[in-house]
Design a protein around this motif. Structure first.
Motif, PDB file in Angstrom:
ATOM      1  N   UNK A   1       0.645  -1.471  -0.348  1.00  0.00           N
ATOM      2  CA  UNK A   1       0.089   0.273  -0.170  1.00  0.00           C
ATOM      3  C   UNK A   1       0.617   1.478  -0.505  1.00  0.00           C
ATOM      4  N   UNK A   2       2.095   1.352   0.154  1.00  0.00           N
ATOM      5  CA  UNK A   2       2.968   2.573   0.993  1.00  0.00           C
ATOM      6  C   UNK A   2       3.567   2.720  -0.765  1.00  0.00           C
ATOM      7  N   UNK A   3       3.817   1.682  -0.759  1.00  0.00           N
ATOM      8  CA  UNK A   3       4.091   1.483  -2.785  1.00  0.00           C
ATOM      9  C   UNK A   3       3.597   2.231  -3.330  1.00  0.00           C
ATOM     10  N   UNK A   4       2.379   1.867  -3.169  1.00  0.00           N
ATOM     11  CA  UNK A   4       1.558   2.408  -4.277  1.00  0.00           C
ATOM     12  C   UNK A   4       1.159   3.580  -4.463  1.00  0.00           C
ATOM     13  N   UNK A   5       0.930   4.022  -3.065  1.00  0.00           N
ATOM     14  CA  UNK A   5       0.716   5.534  -2.721  1.00  0.00           C
ATOM     15  C   UNK A   5       1.683   6.689  -2.974  1.00  0.00           C
ATOM     16  N   UNK A   6       3.289   5.641  -2.377  1.00  0.00           N
ATOM     17  CA  UNK A   6       4.579   6.438  -3.244  1.00  0.00           C
ATOM     18  C   UNK A   6       4.739   6.995  -4.134  1.00  0.00           C
ATOM     19  N   UNK A   7       3.937   6.208  -5.469  1.00  0.00           N
ATOM     20  CA  UNK A   7       4.672   6.261  -6.644  1.00  0.00           C
ATOM     21  C   UNK A   7       3.195   6.506  -7.502  1.00  0.00           C
ATOM     22  N   UNK A   8       2.010   6.767  -6.668  1.00  0.00           N
ATOM     23  CA  UNK A   8       1.057   7.558  -7.097  1.00  0.00           C
ATOM     24  C   UNK A   8       1.304   8.581  -8.536  1.00  0.00           C
ATOM     25  N   UNK A   9       0.730   8.234  -9.998  1.00  0.00           N
ATOM     26  CA  UNK A   9       1.148   9.863 -10.471  1.00  0.00           C
ATOM     27  C   UNK A   9       2.331   9.416 -11.020  1.00  0.00           C
ATOM     28  N   UNK A  10       3.599   9.265 -10.412  1.00  0.00           N
ATOM     29  CA  UNK A  10       5.026   9.159 -10.885  1.00  0.00           C
ATOM     30  C   UNK A  10       5.108   8.951 -12.459  1.00  0.00           C
ATOM     31  N   UNK A  11       5.451   9.804 -12.772  1.00  0.00           N
ATOM     32  CA  UNK A  11       6.181  10.199 -14.340  1.00  0.00           C
ATOM     33  C   UNK A  11       6.966   8.728 -14.701  1.00  0.00           C
ATOM     34  N   UNK A  12       8.098   8.420 -14.074  1.00  0.00           N
ATOM     35  CA  UNK A  12       9.181   7.560 -14.158  1.00  0.00           C
ATOM     36  C   UNK A  12       8.791   6.407 -11.937  1.00  0.00           C
ATOM     37  N   UNK A  13       8.001   4.788 -12.214  1.00  0.00           N
ATOM     38  CA  UNK A  13       7.838   5.069 -10.729  1.00  0.00           C
ATOM     39  C   UNK A  13       9.494   4.518 -10.164  1.00  0.00           C
ATOM     40  N   UNK A  14      10.248   4.240 -11.563  1.00  0.00           N
ATOM     41  CA  UNK A  14      11.615   4.218 -11.047  1.00  0.00           C
ATOM     42  C   UNK A  14      12.891   4.707 -10.491  1.00  0.00           C
TER      43      UNK A  14
END
Length: 377
Positions: free
Chosen positions: A294-307
Motif C-alpha cells: 500500500x505504501x509503495x503504491x501511494x508513493x508512486x501514484x501518478x509518477x512519470x517514472x516509478x523507478x
C-alpha cells in the motif's frame, strides 16, 4: 514499449501490488514462474489482521466467503503462571483478524486483476535483470525479455550470498496441520509459548489451523507419529483449554529470519518474502507485506517514472519504522519465550499478568498487530 512496473510473482503479494498500482495510474505487468492454476496447490493458511482486510476491501479483493474471524486471542505459557486475552470487542472491532486459505485469497485477487485487464505471464522464470538510466530489462529463462521502469520482486527469498541482510536461523521447524477439537472454538485463537517454541491454534472453519514450532528432529519424529500419538503430545503441550479429536494435513518447514536492510536498489523494489521472511509467531508476515504494498503504491501514484531513485528512497524511508519494528517484535517474542530459563519464565508470567490487568497495554499490543507502526502515536 516499456511497462510502468514489472511485477515478479503472481501470488497474493504480487497481485495486491498490481491492483494497488493500477489504481495509482500506473501500468503493471505480472510474471510468474508457475503454471496457471498453481494457486490451488497452495496449502498455506494466512492470518489476516483487520487492517489487512481494510486494505483488501479498498482493492476490491476481500473474499466474500472462506474466512474465519478471530474474535479473541488467548496468550499463555507452558510451565509458568500468567495469561491474558485480547478481545475484538475491547478494541471496538468486529474481529481482530481473519484466518483464510492462501488459495482462496489468491483466487479472489486474481479474479479482480483479470477484471482490471492486468496481464499475467505464466511459466515465466526471471533469471536476471539489468538496470539502465531510464529502464530495467528482465530476462526470462525461456528467452523472453521485459522492459519496465521499475521491477518489483514479490516472491522468492533472498540469495544465500547476498549482503545487506539481517539473518538468523532459529533452528526450528513449523509443524502445521488442521486439528478438530471436541468443542467449538468460538472464534478464539490460542498462542501458547512453550520451551521448544510457540504453539498457535487459529480458528479455521469448524476446526483449528495448527502452527507448532519445534526442533527439526522433533518435527520429523512427530510427523511420523500415528494420529492418536500425535494428538496426545499436542494435548500435553497445549493443556486442557481444548480437547483434540483428530488431525490432518501435517507437514513442516524450516524457520529463519531474513530481512533486507534496504528494500530497494537501482530500479528495483522488494516486497513480501523477497524483502523479509519472518517467524510465524503473531502472524505478521503477510500483513507486513500488504502494508509495504500500500505504501509503495501511494508513493508512486501518478509518477512519470516509478523507478526514479528519489521515489524509491522515499518509499524505503517511509517503511523503515514499521519493517524493523515488526522484525524486532517477532524476533524478540521467539527469543524471549522459546526457552525454559526459570528467571525469564517468572518475568514472562509477571508480564502476562500485568498485561491482563492493564487494558491500555492490551490495546496498544492489539493495535500494533492490526495496523503496524500506524498504531503508534
Amino acid at each position: 514499449m516499456k511497462d510502468s512496473v514489472l511485477i515478479v510473482g503472481a501470488g497474493p503479494v504480487g497481485l495486491a501490488l498490481a491492483l494497488a498500482l493500477k489504481g495509482s495510474g500506473l501500468t503493471p505487468t505480472l510474471v510468474d514462474a508457475r503454471p496457471a492454476g498453481s494457486e490451488n496447490e497452495d496449502q498455506r493458511v494466512l492470518a489476516l489482521a483487520h487492517g489487512s482486510r481494510q486494505t483488501l476491501e479498498k482493492l476490491g479483493a476481500w473474499p466474500k466467503t472462506g474466512w474465519t474471524p478471530i474474535e479473541a486471542i488467548h496468550v499463555s505459557q507452558r510451565g509458568g503462571l500468567g495469561r491474558t486475552e485480547i478481545r475484538a470487542t475491547e478494541q471496538g472491532l468486529p474481529a481482530l483478524g481473519y484466518v483464510c486459505p492462501a488459495a482462496t485469497l489468491t483466487r479472489c485477487l486474481a479474479a479482480r486483476a483479470a477484471g482490471e485487464g492486468i496481464l499475467v505471464e505464466q511459466n515465466c522464470f526471471i533469471e536476471s535483470s539489468t538496470a539502465n538510466a531510464d529502464h530495467i530489462t528482465a530476462l526470462a529463462r525461456d528467452g523472453r525479455e521485459f522492459d519496465a521502469q521499475l521491477l518489483a520482486c514479490c516472491e522468492g527469498g533472498t540469495g544465500s550470498q547476498e549482503t545487506g541482510l539481517i539473518r538468523h536461523d532459529y533452528a526450528q521447524h513449523a509443524l502445521i496441520g488442521i486439528v478438530t477439537a471436541q468443542s467449538p472454538h468460538q472464534g478464539v485463537a490460542y498462542e501458547r509459548f512453550t520451551p521448544e517454541g510457540p504453539l498457535a491454534l487459529l480458528p479455521f472453519g469448524g476446526d483449528f489451523a495448527l502452527v507448532w514450532t519445534m526442533s527439526a528432529e522433533e518435527a520429523q519424529r512427530r510427523l511420523a507419529l500415528a494420529d492418536r500419538a500425535f494428538l496426545a503430545e499436542l494435548q500435553n503441550a497445549f493443556g486442557t483449554r481444548a480437547r483434540f479429536l483428530a488431525v490432518s494435513g501435517r507437514t513442516s518447514f524450516a524457520l529463519a529470519l531474513q530481512a533486507r536492510l534496504n528494500p530497494v536498489s537501482e530500479r528495483k523494489a522488494f516486497l513480501g518474502n523477497a524483502a523479509q521472511t519472518l517467524h510465524p509467531v503473531a502472524g505478521q508476515g503477510f500483513n507486513l507485506a500488504l502494508r509495504d504494498v500500500w505504501t509503495l503504491a501511494e508513493t508512486l501514484a501518478g509518477a512519470a517514472d516509478p523507478g526514479e531513485a528519489s521515489l524509491l528512497a522515499r518509499y524505503a524511508q517511509a517503511r523503515r519504522l514499521d519493517r524493523f519494528s515488526t522484525v524486532g517484535f517477532t524476533d524478540s517474542l521467539v527469543r524471549l519465550f522459546s526457552n525454559d530459563d526459570p528467571l525469564l519464565r517468572h518475568l514472562r508470567g509477571a508480564g502476562l499478568f500485568a498485561l491482563d490487568l492493564f487494558a491500555p497495554a492490551r490495546k496498544f499490543i492489539a493495535r500494533r498487530m492490526i495496523y503496524g507502526a500506524r498504531a503508534w502515536p
